[in-house]
Design a protein around this motif. Structure first.
Motif, PDB file in Angstrom:
ATOM      1  N   UNK A   1       0.816  -1.209   0.000  1.00  0.00           N
ATOM      2  CA  UNK A   1       0.000   0.000   0.000  1.00  0.00           C
ATOM      3  C   UNK A   1       0.851   1.261   0.000  1.00  0.00           C
ATOM      4  N   UNK A   2       2.082   1.135   0.527  1.00  0.00           N
ATOM      5  CA  UNK A   2       2.893   2.349   0.607  1.00  0.00           C
ATOM      6  C   UNK A   2       3.364   2.785  -0.782  1.00  0.00           C
ATOM      7  N   UNK A   3       3.220   1.913  -1.787  1.00  0.00           N
ATOM      8  CA  UNK A   3       3.512   2.358  -3.155  1.00  0.00           C
ATOM      9  C   UNK A   3       2.298   3.036  -3.763  1.00  0.00           C
ATOM     10  N   UNK A   4       1.301   3.250  -2.933  1.00  0.00           N
ATOM     11  CA  UNK A   4       0.018   3.606  -3.494  1.00  0.00           C
ATOM     12  C   UNK A   4      -0.041   5.046  -3.953  1.00  0.00           C
ATOM     13  N   UNK A   5       0.515   5.309  -5.095  1.00  0.00           N
ATOM     14  CA  UNK A   5       0.230   6.591  -5.735  1.00  0.00           C
ATOM     15  C   UNK A   5       0.480   6.397  -7.215  1.00  0.00           C
ATOM     16  N   UNK A   6      -0.271   7.107  -8.027  1.00  0.00           N
ATOM     17  CA  UNK A   6      -0.086   6.944  -9.471  1.00  0.00           C
ATOM     18  C   UNK A   6       1.357   7.216  -9.872  1.00  0.00           C
ATOM     19  N   UNK A   7       1.980   8.235  -9.238  1.00  0.00           N
ATOM     20  CA  UNK A   7       3.329   8.587  -9.673  1.00  0.00           C
ATOM     21  C   UNK A   7       4.284   7.431  -9.417  1.00  0.00           C
ATOM     22  N   UNK A   8       4.213   6.812  -8.228  1.00  0.00           N
ATOM     23  CA  UNK A   8       5.144   5.720  -7.946  1.00  0.00           C
ATOM     24  C   UNK A   8       4.900   4.534  -8.867  1.00  0.00           C
ATOM     25  N   UNK A   9       3.641   4.204  -9.084  1.00  0.00           N
ATOM     26  CA  UNK A   9       3.355   3.059  -9.950  1.00  0.00           C
ATOM     27  C   UNK A   9       3.971   3.281 -11.323  1.00  0.00           C
ATOM     28  N   UNK A  10       3.794   4.487 -11.860  1.00  0.00           N
ATOM     29  CA  UNK A  10       4.285   4.717 -13.217  1.00  0.00           C
ATOM     30  C   UNK A  10       5.799   4.842 -13.244  1.00  0.00           C
ATOM     31  N   UNK A  11       6.359   5.515 -12.247  1.00  0.00           N
ATOM     32  CA  UNK A  11       7.819   5.655 -12.248  1.00  0.00           C
ATOM     33  C   UNK A  11       8.478   4.289 -12.079  1.00  0.00           C
ATOM     34  N   UNK A  12       7.921   3.447 -11.196  1.00  0.00           N
ATOM     35  CA  UNK A  12       8.500   2.116 -11.030  1.00  0.00           C
ATOM     36  C   UNK A  12       8.344   1.306 -12.318  1.00  0.00           C
ATOM     37  N   UNK A  13       7.184   1.426 -12.966  1.00  0.00           N
ATOM     38  CA  UNK A  13       7.008   0.695 -14.226  1.00  0.00           C
ATOM     39  C   UNK A  13       8.042   1.131 -15.251  1.00  0.00           C
TER      40      UNK A  13
ATOM     41  N   UNK B   1      -4.130  -1.738 -16.249  1.00  0.00           N
ATOM     42  CA  UNK B   1      -4.039  -2.485 -14.984  1.00  0.00           C
ATOM     43  C   UNK B   1      -4.367  -1.556 -13.812  1.00  0.00           C
ATOM     44  N   UNK B   2      -3.800  -0.355 -13.860  1.00  0.00           N
ATOM     45  CA  UNK B   2      -4.049   0.602 -12.788  1.00  0.00           C
ATOM     46  C   UNK B   2      -5.526   0.973 -12.738  1.00  0.00           C
ATOM     47  N   UNK B   3      -6.114   1.210 -13.904  1.00  0.00           N
ATOM     48  CA  UNK B   3      -7.521   1.591 -13.937  1.00  0.00           C
ATOM     49  C   UNK B   3      -8.426   0.490 -13.411  1.00  0.00           C
ATOM     50  N   UNK B   4      -8.024  -0.770 -13.612  1.00  0.00           N
ATOM     51  CA  UNK B   4      -8.869  -1.869 -13.151  1.00  0.00           C
ATOM     52  C   UNK B   4      -8.740  -2.095 -11.655  1.00  0.00           C
ATOM     53  N   UNK B   5      -7.502  -2.171 -11.178  1.00  0.00           N
ATOM     54  CA  UNK B   5      -7.298  -2.648  -9.814  1.00  0.00           C
ATOM     55  C   UNK B   5      -7.065  -1.532  -8.806  1.00  0.00           C
ATOM     56  N   UNK B   6      -6.611  -0.371  -9.242  1.00  0.00           N
ATOM     57  CA  UNK B   6      -6.181   0.628  -8.271  1.00  0.00           C
ATOM     58  C   UNK B   6      -7.026   1.907  -8.300  1.00  0.00           C
ATOM     59  N   UNK B   7      -8.005   1.971  -9.198  1.00  0.00           N
ATOM     60  CA  UNK B   7      -8.867   3.149  -9.217  1.00  0.00           C
ATOM     61  C   UNK B   7     -10.233   2.771  -8.658  1.00  0.00           C
ATOM     62  N   UNK B   8     -10.631   3.462  -7.598  1.00  0.00           N
ATOM     63  CA  UNK B   8     -11.898   3.128  -6.951  1.00  0.00           C
ATOM     64  C   UNK B   8     -12.902   4.251  -7.083  1.00  0.00           C
ATOM     65  N   UNK B   9     -13.806   4.387  -6.116  1.00  0.00           N
ATOM     66  CA  UNK B   9     -14.849   5.405  -6.169  1.00  0.00           C
ATOM     67  C   UNK B   9     -14.271   6.793  -6.457  1.00  0.00           C
TER      68      UNK B   9
END
Ligand code: HEM
Lengths: 359, 257
Positions: A9-21, A233-241
């Motif tokens: 969860x601590x990776x939980x931000x769009x910026x980290x997900x994309x930068x790590x990718x 992937x982000x839109x499916x699993x990590x984007x909520x309400x």
């Protein structure tokens, strides 16, 4: 388990997900030989599977990844890891052969012609039977979803587009619909169609290779993997309400509030830097952004043609080169805008809501 | 064996198959040549080109999925009426009243996988450089097929007429109203006007044309149904025929020169 969950969860931000990718992408690209060794690639697939299995201890996570319509995305993750390995493994082996002056592996048998019946028709038949069986099993085991009857007044939260368009929906965070929903997708289509005409490199036709066409492969894979697959992937699993971002093990709380602190470039320019009032005339107000965009689309190509892309400018000629650069710049505009959003909370470079003209 | 031989010698059999059992090279060539479906293939193919590790069979899998969708789709059409009163209940009834009712499951999972298979097929064509001359045009046919596949999936998404369907289509089609010129919330919307009267309004823009209304309603359902069941499959089928024809005419599946 709690440590596992809070770690991810601590990776939980769009910026980290994309930068790590992007980091992983670069690692793959520049350490291809190492990454394509079967044990490395299969270890990565196994780790991904392990992550899903361990993560499934979390009830919400399990529900999200096993939802009928989300299963294709789970399958996609493994299919892409596997086929990337299959393709680039052959590419690296071929590159080694080419380095030794040998022809690519495919050339060994490319002049051998075989009869289509049975050599192609039989495998096709086997594939048909196997796939039919697989789909029947899948169909019996998992029911197709059906929700409440349609109601034009009660919108679900989040309201998501079909999964294959979630990359576009994610772009809506950074661009207005006229760009994210119309211009950029249009550019993707035009760009795909233009590929055979702007890639004039005659090498690498009909066999896997990386060394003979690194630039084309880098650009295509960056667009496909980072700007499309990762966003899906982000839109499916990590984007909520409310399209808010949630860590993989975070509860999708519909009341999560995210502060909106985004600022237009015009405000930075006139108010913060020049200490003035915003001009009333929208064109004057947005002049800094307009100038920047013009520089980006007109001056930057000229600079590129003289510096890093000089080789291509000479190979391709003016027309092809212009198309190539405009396409690349359009593609780059998404990560650039993302980066500006994450660093200086930039809302619009040019913001003229009066005419729906926001960039 | 003698019985089979006898059957193969009857006039009926020989009127259908104009060659002997495909066990000799000549008869095998004739098998591929004289059958309209197998005729999509050349008689002979490059050995390197038909290796599974080269094509991943992804184009073939995409085509298989298109056929699966066509067959299950026709069966679904027997039970489904595209109106607001019936659509949702017909879908529920598929599960509850229709024997062996997994057609909807096959159709839905097949549709998802077809989208994935097209992407992977495009990926392999790119990575083998198979779009390079002389295959530029076939790559372009492919891009249109990719769009048609996405549109087929998108139009089908609305048909169950549940919350998922109508809101996914609402989100998707909202983009259209921002079209820079012909969407009423696009930056160029005010450019198209006669005097003070704007031509691009919520009741005349591209989104209106797509949905046949301002909202996703009865007219949109019918429109999507016709596109999904008739117009788009016909277009896709036609382009696939051209696509396969061009694979042959461009020298078969690509390989090093
Ligand atoms: C409904 C979608 C499609 C179907 C059913 C389909 C089917 C096929 C089949 C059966 C082949 C023979 C070789 C193979 O299986 O790889 C093929 C080849 C090819 N496809 Fe597709 N395809 C589709 C979409 C696309 C797309 C989206 C592209 C690219 C943007 C594309 C570009 C090509 C090209 C260039 C070839 C020739 C490859 C070679 O000679 O190596 N196709 N297609």
């Amino acid at each position: 388990m709690a440590a596992f969950e809070s770690f991810f969860n601590s990776f939980a931000s769009p910026s980290l997900v994309i930068i790590i990718s992007i980091g992983v992408f670069l690692l793959y690209f520049f350490r291809m030989r190492m990454m394509m060794q079967p044990r490395v690639s299969f270890a990565i697939m196994a780790l991904t599977a392990l992550f899903l299995v361990v993560g499934s201890q979390n009830h919400d996570f399990f529900k999200i990844i096993t939802k009928g319509d989300n299963m294709p995305i789970v399958i996609m993750i493994f299919a892409i890891l596997f086929f990337l390995w299959l393709a680039f493994r052959q590419a690296t082996l071929n590159d080694m052969r080419l380095e030794q002056g040998l022809p690519p592996n495919e050339a060994e048998s490319s002049n051998k012609k075989v009869l289509v019946w049975p050599d192609l028709v039989y495998p096709e038949f086997v594939m048909t039977v196997a796939l039919s069986a697989a789909f029947i099993i899948w169909g019996v085991m998992v029911e197709a979803p059906i929700e409440e009857p349609a109601s034009g007044t009660r919108a679900p939260n989040p309201a998501k587009a079909p999964w294959y368009f979630l990359g576009l929906q994610e772009m809506l965070v950074y661009f207005d619909p006229w760009l994210a929903g119309v211009v950029l997708p249009g550019m993707i289509v035009v760009g795909l169609m233009a590929i055979p005409y702007i890639d004039t490199n005659p090498k690498g036709n009909g066999y896997y290779t990386l060394k003979e066409r690194p630039f084309a492969i880098f650009m295509f894979m960056f667009g496909f993997l980072i700007l499309w697959v990762v966003l899906v992937i982000m839109g499916t699993f990590l984007r909520g309400p409310n399209w808010n971002f949630f860590g993989p093990f975070e509860y999708w709380d519909p009341h999560k509030v995210e502060a909106l602190v985004n600022v237009n470039l015009s405000e930075y320019f006139w108010v913060s830097w020049l200490d003035m009032r915003l001009p009333d005339n929208p064109l004057q107000r947005e002049l800094p952004g307009i100038v920047l965009i013009l520089i980006y689309l007109l001056i930057v190509p000229a600079i590129l043609a003289r510096t890093v892309l000089k080789k291509f400018f000479h190979q391709l000629g003016f027309a092809r080169f212009s198309i190539l650069v405009v396409l690349l710049l359009m593609m780059a505009s998404l990560p650039i805008k993302m980066f500006l959003r994450w660093t200086i909370n930039l809302k619009y470079l040019v913001g003229i809501p009066e005419w729906f003209f926001n960039i | 064996m003698t019985l089979l031989k006898k059957i193969a010698e009857t006039q009926v059999w020989r009127s259908i198959f104009r060659h002997g059992y495909p066990s000799t090279p000549r008869n095998r060539a004739l098998a591929a040549l004289s059958n309209v479906f197998l005729h999509l293939h050349p008689v002979k193919a490059r050995k390197s080109g038909i290796r599974l590790s080269f094509t991943w069979c992804m184009g073939g899998i995409t085509f298989f999925l298109f056929l699966l969708e066509t067959i299950t789709g026709v069966l679904l059409m027997f039970y489904y009426r595209p109106t607001i009163e019936y659509a949702y209940n017909d879908i529920i009834a598929l599960r509850e009243h229709v024997p062996l009712g997994i057609m909807r499951e096959l159709h839905r999972w097949g549709a998802h996988m077809m989208v994935l298979a097209v992407w992977l097929h495009m990926l392999r064509v790119f990575l083998t450089g198979s779009y390079k001359p002389p295959r530029e045009f076939n790559w372009n046919i492919g891009v249109i097929l990719l769009l048609l596949t996405l549109l087929l999936s998108f139009t089908g998404y609305l048909l169950p007429w549940d919350q998922l369907a109508i809101w996914a289509i609402t989100v998707g089609s909202n983009m259209a109203r921002a079209h820079p010129v012909i969407g009423h919330e696009g930056p160029g919307a005010s450019l198209l006007a006669v005097g003070d009267v704007s031509l691009v309004t919520p009741a005349s823009d591209i989104r209106f044309g797509l949905l046949a209304g301002r909202f996703v309603g009865a007219a949109a359902l019918l429109r999507f149904y016709v596109l999904h069941c008739v117009a788009l499959p016909l277009a896709a089928g036609l382009l696939m025929a051209i696509h396969f024809w061009r694979v042959r005419k461009d020298g078969g599946i690509s390989g090093p020169m």
